[in-house]
Design a protein around this motif. Structure first.
Motif, short mmCIF file in Angstrom:
data_model
loop_
_atom_site.label_atom_id
_atom_site.label_comp_id
_atom_site.label_asym_id
_atom_site.label_seq_id
_atom_site.Cartn_x
_atom_site.Cartn_y
_atom_site.Cartn_z
N VAL A 162 0.84 -1.20 0.00
CA VAL A 162 0.00 0.00 0.00
C VAL A 162 0.87 1.25 0.00
CG1 VAL A 162 -1.63 1.35 1.37
CG2 VAL A 162 -2.03 -1.09 1.02
N VAL A 163 1.92 1.26 0.81
CA VAL A 163 2.82 2.42 0.85
C VAL A 163 3.50 2.60 -0.50
CG1 VAL A 163 4.94 3.31 1.89
CG2 VAL A 163 3.17 2.35 3.34
N ALA A 164 3.99 1.51 -1.07
CA ALA A 164 4.66 1.61 -2.37
C ALA A 164 3.71 2.10 -3.46
CB ALA A 164 5.25 0.25 -2.75
N LEU A 165 2.50 1.56 -3.48
CA LEU A 165 1.53 2.01 -4.48
C LEU A 165 1.14 3.47 -4.28
CD1 LEU A 165 -0.79 -1.12 -4.77
CD2 LEU A 165 0.71 -0.18 -6.53
N THR A 166 1.05 3.90 -3.02
CA THR A 166 0.74 5.30 -2.74
C THR A 166 1.84 6.20 -3.30
OG1 THR A 166 -0.44 4.70 -0.72
CG2 THR A 166 0.29 6.98 -0.90
N LEU A 167 3.08 5.82 -3.07
CA LEU A 167 4.20 6.61 -3.60
C LEU A 167 4.23 6.60 -5.12
CD1 LEU A 167 6.98 5.61 -1.05
CD2 LEU A 167 5.67 7.75 -1.15
N VAL A 168 3.90 5.46 -5.72
CA VAL A 168 3.85 5.39 -7.19
C VAL A 168 2.75 6.29 -7.73
CG1 VAL A 168 3.26 3.84 -9.11
CG2 VAL A 168 4.89 3.11 -7.37
N ILE A 169 1.59 6.28 -7.11
CA ILE A 169 0.48 7.12 -7.57
C ILE A 169 0.84 8.59 -7.44
CG2 ILE A 169 -1.90 7.83 -7.04
CD1 ILE A 169 -2.41 4.84 -6.32
#
Length: 111
Positions: free
Chosen positions: A40-47
């Motif tokens: 979730v953290v990684a996807l948040t940063l990617v978004i």
């Protein structure tokens, strides 16, 4: 103090061999939870990064909500083996609980 044969037979095989299903379940659940949170953290940063590249300032809360929605099906695909292990551990814990309950009932009936 020595244990009688009756007491030794009451000890589940998992305990005597050193592998406890409850401990393994807790470890696997913790690992799965940490992996999902990291996703979730990684996807948040990617978004947020993609938004910045596109010239749009994406709020962190919106990116986090979107990443939670994306991470759910993605984690089901990526972590299939770990979820299968967790399900197996849950079955082992339930079977151990049932065996202990039946043993207790048998002992109570004998007394």
């Amino acid at each position: 103090m020595f244990m009688s044969e009756r007491d030794e037979s009451a000890i589940p095989a998992q305990v005597t061999t050193g592998t406890r299903p409850g401990a393994r379940l807790a470890r696997n659940m913790m690992f799965y939870t940490v992996l999902r949170l990291l996703m979730v953290v990684a996807l948040t940063l990617v978004i947020i990064g993609i938004g910045r590249l596109a010239g749009v300032d994406v709020p962190v809360l919106v990116a986090a909500i979107l990443s939670v929605v994306v991470a759910l099906p993605l984690s089901m695909i990526l972590f299939t083996r770990l979820r299968a292990e967790i399900n197996s551990d849950i079955s082992a814990v339930d079977a151990d609980r049932r065996a202990k309950r039946e043993d207790l009932r048998r002992r109570m009936d004998e007394a």
